[in-house]
Design an enzyme around this catalytic site. Structure first.
Site, PDB file in Angstrom:
ATOM      1  N   SER A 160      46.632  93.274  42.504  1.00 27.81           N
ATOM      2  CA  SER A 160      46.189  94.599  43.227  1.00 27.81           C
ATOM      3  C   SER A 160      44.963  95.343  42.031  1.00 27.81           C
ATOM      4  O   SER A 160      44.236  96.241  42.365  1.00 27.81           O
ATOM      5  CB  SER A 160      47.019  95.754  43.329  1.00 27.81           C
ATOM      6  OG  SER A 160      47.692  96.199  42.224  1.00 27.81           O
TER       7      SER A 160
ATOM      8  N   THR B 159      52.338  90.978  42.907  1.00 27.78           N
ATOM      9  CA  THR B 159      53.582  90.297  42.272  1.00 27.78           C
ATOM     10  C   THR B 159      54.527  89.923  43.188  1.00 27.78           C
ATOM     11  O   THR B 159      54.975  88.875  43.177  1.00 27.78           O
ATOM     12  CB  THR B 159      54.285  91.280  41.113  1.00 27.78           C
ATOM     13  OG1 THR B 159      53.550  91.573  40.273  1.00 27.78           O
ATOM     14  CG2 THR B 159      55.516  90.608  40.823  1.00 27.78           C
TER      15      THR B 159
ATOM     16  N   THR C 217      51.756  96.437  42.849  1.00 28.10           N
ATOM     17  CA  THR C 217      52.192  97.723  42.606  1.00 28.10           C
ATOM     18  C   THR C 217      51.188  98.689  41.759  1.00 28.10           C
ATOM     19  O   THR C 217      51.080 100.013  41.853  1.00 28.10           O
ATOM     20  CB  THR C 217      53.306  97.781  41.705  1.00 28.10           C
ATOM     21  OG1 THR C 217      53.363  97.026  40.479  1.00 28.10           O
ATOM     22  CG2 THR C 217      54.756  97.158  42.736  1.00 28.10           C
ATOM     23  N   ASP C 218      50.047  97.881  41.009  1.00 30.04           N
ATOM     24  CA  ASP C 218      49.437  98.320  40.119  1.00 30.04           C
ATOM     25  C   ASP C 218      48.448  99.650  40.750  1.00 30.04           C
ATOM     26  O   ASP C 218      48.341 100.699  39.897  1.00 30.04           O
ATOM     27  CB  ASP C 218      48.785  97.417  39.194  1.00 30.04           C
ATOM     28  CG  ASP C 218      49.525  96.844  38.363  1.00 30.04           C
ATOM     29  OD1 ASP C 218      50.580  97.149  37.802  1.00 30.04           O
ATOM     30  OD2 ASP C 218      49.104  95.607  37.748  1.00 30.04           O
TER      31      ASP C 218
HETATM   32  N1  ASP Z   1      49.745  93.091  38.619  1.00 25.06           N
HETATM   33  C1  ASP Z   1      50.574  93.245  39.848  1.00 25.06           C
HETATM   34  C2  ASP Z   1      49.388  93.655  40.832  1.00 25.06           C
HETATM   35  O1  ASP Z   1      49.420  94.832  41.138  1.00 25.06           O
HETATM   36  C3  ASP Z   1      51.519  93.932  39.519  1.00 25.06           C
HETATM   37  C4  ASP Z   1      52.352  93.988  40.742  1.00 25.06           C
HETATM   38  O2  ASP Z   1      52.317  93.902  42.021  1.00 25.06           O
HETATM   39  O3  ASP Z   1      53.895  94.834  40.564  1.00 25.06           O
HETATM   40  O4  ASP Z   1      49.001  92.880  41.764  1.00 25.06           O
END
Ligand code: ASP
Length: 334
Positions: free
Chosen positions: A54, A12, A85-86
């Site tokens: 991710s 993100t 973050t995922d």
């Molecule tokens: N879908 C995103 C990822 O994990 C979520 C994030 O980065 O917060 O790449």
């Protein structure tokens, strides 16, 4: 000035809106533009290694990240990895084993809002990550919401809250306040040998969360599919049902077939203790390995890593008896 390498992988923090929703659209140069408040304090190099949400980061990508981190250990004082973050907690745990004893800080971070968004937490998280990367304390860490956690203890617990990660069963490694970055050295496991890149992983590892009435025949399928490792999130401190649907019997079949079976708790906090109840003791008697207070992410990646190092399940069991990077309490370092 400390030399910090930033490895970008997407997520993100580097995303832009597209017709299909947010997707990682910024490269390292675009991100570097936002680093100007940091470049006055650190000698920053940026290297693009991946451009992925991710959810698409898998063991092959962990190997790319681990190799880049390992290669940077002599030229840089610290490494920051920007990441979605995922699955960040899985990557942080996997790296903790793959580049164990890395002599510099390696700090993963990301954001809940793209860095181009006016309310983004991205720059704030990068600031914390850079401060930790320059701290001189070696290890793999996660920096988020002005807190720093041990990488193998971080779990994503919130989908949108800026405090997206919890440090599970382990104190914070550092925090940011009006006093700047305060590091708590007692929360950082000491290095216990030279760093070697050990990046072989076994992908035939399956994670199961038990539900009441769960059909044990699933385990027959896993055997047919040649899985070499199974992680079971059991009930509470350590329970599996054995009346009507006998999970213990099936686990015994798996173990006799040479599969490494690790049991942990569905509870996020505190430790499993399979010797407490009859249902757990029966499982222990069949030869399951206990996860104790490790996070599920740390257990799954440790099993992938250990099965990548050793064919022999007894060596995998011995590895789970040790704490390699602070992932398990109450065990000696390996
Ligand atoms: N879908 C995103 C990822 O994990 C979520 C994030 O980065 O917060 O790449």
């Amino acid at each position: 000035m400390k030399r910090i390498l930033m490895l970008t992988t997407g997520g993100t923090i580097a995303s832009r809106p597209t017709e299909e929703g947010l997707a990682p659209g910024m490269n390292g140069t675009d991100l570097a533009h936002y680093l100007s408040p940091l470049t006055d304090n650190y000698k920053v190099s940026v290297r693009d290694i991946l451009h992925l949400d991710s959810s698409n980061i898998q063991p092959e990508e962990w190997q790319i990240i681990a190799r880049s981190v390992y290669e940077a250990r002599e030229e840089y004082d610290g490494v920051v990895v920007s990441h979605g973050t995922d699955t960040l907690a899985y990557t942080a745990s996997a790296l903790s084993y793959m580049v164990r004893n890395i002599p510099i800080p390696v700090v993963l971070t990301g954001a809940q809002l793209p860095i181009e968004h006016p309310l983004s937490d991205g720059l704030d998280n990068l600031r914390t990550a850079f401060a930790m990367a320059a701290s001189g304390y070696p290890g793999v860490f996660v920096a988020f919401n002005r807190q720093v956690m041990l990488g193998c203890r971080a779990v994503k617990t919130h989908t949108t809250h800026f405090g997206a990660f919890d440090s599970v069963n382990w104190p914070l490694v550092a925090g940011v306040s009006g006093a700047g970055l305060t590091v708590y050295p007692n929360a950082i496991p000491p290095l216990d040998g030279p760093c070697r890149l050990r990046d072989r992983l076994c992908q035939e590892v399956f994670l199961i969360k038990l539900t009441p009435g769960f059909n044990p025949e699933i385990f027959d399928m896993l055997l047919q599919m040649r899985y070499r490792g199974v992680v079971i999130e059991a009930f509470g401190a350590g329970g599996l049902h054995f009346i009507r649907r006998n999970l213990i019997e099936k686990l015994s079949t798996l173990i006799r077939a040479g599969v490494a079976v690790v049991v942990c708790s569905q509870c996020l906090y505190e430790s499993s203790n399979f010797s407490l109840y009859q249902a757990g003791q029966k499982a222990l008697a069949e030869g399951v390995i206990q996860g104790y207070d490790m996070t599920t992410e740390a257990v799954v990646t440790k099993l992938m890593w250990a099965l990548g190092q050793w064919e022999d399940v007894e060596q995998v069991r011995a590895c789970f008896g040790q704490s390699l990077a602070g992932e398990r309490s109450g065990a000696g370092a390996g």
